[in-house]
Design a protein around this motif. Structure first.
Motif, PDB file in Angstrom:
ATOM      1  N   LEU A 110      40.244  43.534  45.141  1.00 52.21           N
ATOM      2  CA  LEU A 110      40.624  42.125  45.050  1.00 52.21           C
ATOM      3  C   LEU A 110      42.098  41.969  44.692  1.00 52.21           C
ATOM      4  CD1 LEU A 110      39.130  39.360  45.259  1.00 52.21           C
ATOM      5  CD2 LEU A 110      38.910  39.434  42.770  1.00 52.21           C
ATOM      6  N   TYR A 111      42.553  42.765  43.738  1.00 50.32           N
ATOM      7  CA  TYR A 111      43.953  42.703  43.306  1.00 50.32           C
ATOM      8  C   TYR A 111      44.900  43.078  44.452  1.00 50.32           C
ATOM      9  CZ  TYR A 111      48.333  44.023  41.076  1.00 50.32           C
ATOM     10  OH  TYR A 111      49.671  44.143  40.769  1.00 50.32           O
TER      11      TYR A 111
ATOM     12  N   GLU B  33      44.595  40.166  47.335  1.00 43.06           N
ATOM     13  CA  GLU B  33      44.896  38.773  47.028  1.00 43.06           C
ATOM     14  C   GLU B  33      46.093  38.583  46.108  1.00 43.06           C
ATOM     15  OE1 GLU B  33      41.551  36.434  45.895  1.00 43.06           O
ATOM     16  OE2 GLU B  33      40.266  37.220  47.486  1.00 43.06           O
TER      17      GLU B  33
ATOM     18  N   THR C 149      39.233  30.540  32.845  1.00 46.25           N
ATOM     19  CA  THR C 149      40.092  30.428  34.028  1.00 46.25           C
ATOM     20  C   THR C 149      40.538  28.991  34.303  1.00 46.25           C
ATOM     21  OG1 THR C 149      38.125  30.237  35.433  1.00 46.25           O
ATOM     22  CG2 THR C 149      39.063  32.444  35.122  1.00 46.25           C
TER      23      THR C 149
ATOM     24  N   THR D  36      47.244  33.196  43.081  1.00 48.97           N
ATOM     25  CA  THR D  36      47.368  34.593  42.650  1.00 48.97           C
ATOM     26  C   THR D  36      47.292  34.732  41.135  1.00 48.97           C
ATOM     27  OG1 THR D  36      49.784  34.378  42.714  1.00 48.97           O
ATOM     28  CG2 THR D  36      48.718  35.272  44.683  1.00 48.97           C
TER      29      THR D  36
ATOM     30  N   THR E  44      43.596  34.996  40.301  1.00 48.20           N
ATOM     31  CA  THR E  44      43.045  36.292  40.663  1.00 48.20           C
ATOM     32  C   THR E  44      43.538  37.380  39.724  1.00 48.20           C
ATOM     33  OG1 THR E  44      42.964  35.628  42.995  1.00 48.20           O
ATOM     34  CG2 THR E  44      42.803  37.982  42.522  1.00 48.20           C
TER      35      THR E  44
ATOM     36  N   ARG F 103      41.658  37.137  36.442  1.00 44.86           N
ATOM     37  CA  ARG F 103      40.283  37.611  36.554  1.00 44.86           C
ATOM     38  C   ARG F 103      40.230  39.134  36.612  1.00 44.86           C
ATOM     39  NH1 ARG F 103      37.655  35.432  41.578  1.00 44.86           N
ATOM     40  NH2 ARG F 103      35.822  36.427  40.657  1.00 44.86           N
TER      41      ARG F 103
END
Length: 479
Positions: free
Chosen positions: A291-292, A295, A423, A429, A432, A435
């Motif tokens: 994910l990192y 995104e 959050t 970004t 993300t 998270r």
């Protein structure tokens, strides 16, 4: 009834090990191959954002839920027979997934594929136990088994990304057809059938364990999507009730699918608990790092897959060296060094954020994670099946695999829930990155708990054996 002693020729042992390793690679590969292809799957099959999570969850739920039943089936019907049956279900489902035209079709067949894995995985590990002597021979085989898990997980990310960018994510599933057919055929030639154990299925135990584990996983996944509402809490309460009922059923069953005597050994119990937490953290590593990279860092799927190479570079050679390292430094030292390395690596990786340099913030901790997996998984697997009788080999391997899948599915669900906390006010970004950082912080805590469990359970058991000059009890009837 004890099984007859079987003598397996060296050439056949090599073939058996190759079959077992390839089958395990297929299982682990299909867990990771879809990750980097998820954006393409999302677009082609019309998944909702929330529904996309079930591409993995449908597989892991049935995989983890039916593992104990699959292990018991191997004991009753013969492990080679169930190995071939599991391979057939897995392969057919893979082809159906590759031909998916809708989200419903794909999720249905992912669940069936998980059922095939639930039959295949415990049969493979049990065959490894019954065809390789306990001691150096089995340590070497288990080390290769653990190395196969690590390399195929990362290889799946690389292949998935390349296929999604250049061809199609479907190829990763369709390629299982020729491999699955070949494995089923050579298994009939090289793998000796184990003796069938008379008995019946523990249906109440199978139902409560499957539903209980499924409800537990569903509850945590739902908490990340819908919050801690009444339905989420009710689902988790039902899961606890079902799992408690499962324990009571196993206590009274004449032929339980999970003999509670497996937990009478503190080393085995500690190994199962440590594996749940360790695999939960590692599942979070793969999911959230993917994910990192896509995104936050803006990598394409193919580049994302290649970015995981550092996690593989040292994993495989380290895992292969584990038997030699254990002989020189002892299993306790190897296990603890592996776990401490994992804690440092996960904590380091959790600091990656917007604008971080890939090489220092991601690649270097990935190297350490590969070392940690290589050093840790093999000793944990050995401790999970240590000192079991031949008749309990299938149940012990089932317990190891249940711990593996329970950690991967429930652990990831917990980390997703943690990542959603606090959050408010964030977007894009920044959201993300936040998270990912919080999820990996929680993964670091999981690894610290893993280390504590090992120090309290696994390490003292090994020290006691050394102090008393005892030898591990061999598996009865081993080749």
């Amino acid at each position: 009834m004890p099984e007859k002693h079987q003598t397996t020729a060296p050439v056949h042992k090599t073939a058996i090990l190759a079959i077992i390793l390839i089958s395990y690679v297929m299982i682990v590969l299909d867990i990771s191959v879809v990750l980097t292809g998820l954006p393409k799957i999302h677009h082609e099959l019309g998944f909702t954002d929330a529904g996309l999570a079930w591409v993995q969850s449908a597989y892991t739920l049935t995989f983890g839920g039916f593992l104990l039943l699959g292990a018991r089936a191997g004991d009753i019907f013969g492990r080679r027979r169930m190995f071939i049956a599991g391979m057939a279900i897995f392969t057919f489902a893979s082809v159906a997934i590759g031909a998916s035209q809708s989200s419903t079709w794909m999720l249905s067949w992912r669940a069936i594929q998980g059922l095939g894995s639930a039959i295949l995985a415990p049969s493979a590990l049990a065959l490894l136990q019954t065809n390789f002597d306990e001691g150096e021979e089995r340590v070497r085989a288990v080390s290769l088994y653990s190395a196969a898990a690590g390399v195929s997980a990362t290889f799946g990310l690389i292949v998935g990304g390349l296929l999604a960018d250049w061809l199609s994510w479907r190829i990763g599933f369709l390629i299982n057809l020729p491999i699955g057919i070949a494995m089923a055929l050579v298994a009939r030639v090289y793998i000796p059938e184990t003796d069938k154990q008379p008995g019946t299925f523990d249906i109440p135990g199978a139902v409560t364990s499957t539903l209980g584990m499924s409800a537990l996983v569903y509850g945590f996944i739902r908490s990340a999507q819908a919050g801690w509402d009444e339905l989420t809490i009710a689902t988790l309460v039902v899961a606890v009730i079902l799992l408690a009922a499962f324990v009571q059923i196993e206590r009274r069953a004449k032929q339980p699918i999970l003999p509670l005597r497996l937990f009478s050994d503190i080393e085995r119990s500690g190994a199962y608990a440590a594996r749940v937490l360790y695999l939960g953290a590692m599942a979070g590593f793969f999911f959230f790092t993917t994910l990192y990279l896509q995104e936050v860092a803006g990598f394409r799927p193919a580049v994302t897959g290649l970015a995981f190479v550092p996690a593989t570079m040292l994993h495989v050679p380290i895992a292969i060296l584990v038997p030699r390292l254990i002989r020189r430094f002892g299993r306790n030292t190897v296990l603890i060094v592996g776990m401490v390395t994992g804690v440092v690596a996960m904590g380091w990786l959790s600091r990656a954020g917007v604008g971080s340099d890939y090489w220092t913030a991601v690649a270097l901790p990935m190297l350490l994670i590969g070392i940690s997996q290589g050093l840790t998984l093999s000793p944990l697997t050995s401790s999970g099946v240590v000192r079991v009788t031949r008749s309990d080999a299938g149940a012990a391997s089932g317990a190891v695999n249940v711990a593996h899948q329970m950690g991967s599915s429930v652990g990831l669900g917990v980390l997703i829930a943690v990542a959603a906390v606090g959050t408010a006010g964030l977007s894009g970004t920044d959201l993300t990155a936040y998270r990912v950082s919080h999820a990996l912080d929680a993964g670091t805590v999981m690894l610290l708990l893993t280390l504590m469990i090992a120090l309290v359970t696994i390490v003292p058991a090994a020290l006691r054996l050394e102090r008393n000059h005892e030898e591990p009890v061999p598996v009865k009837g081993a080749a």
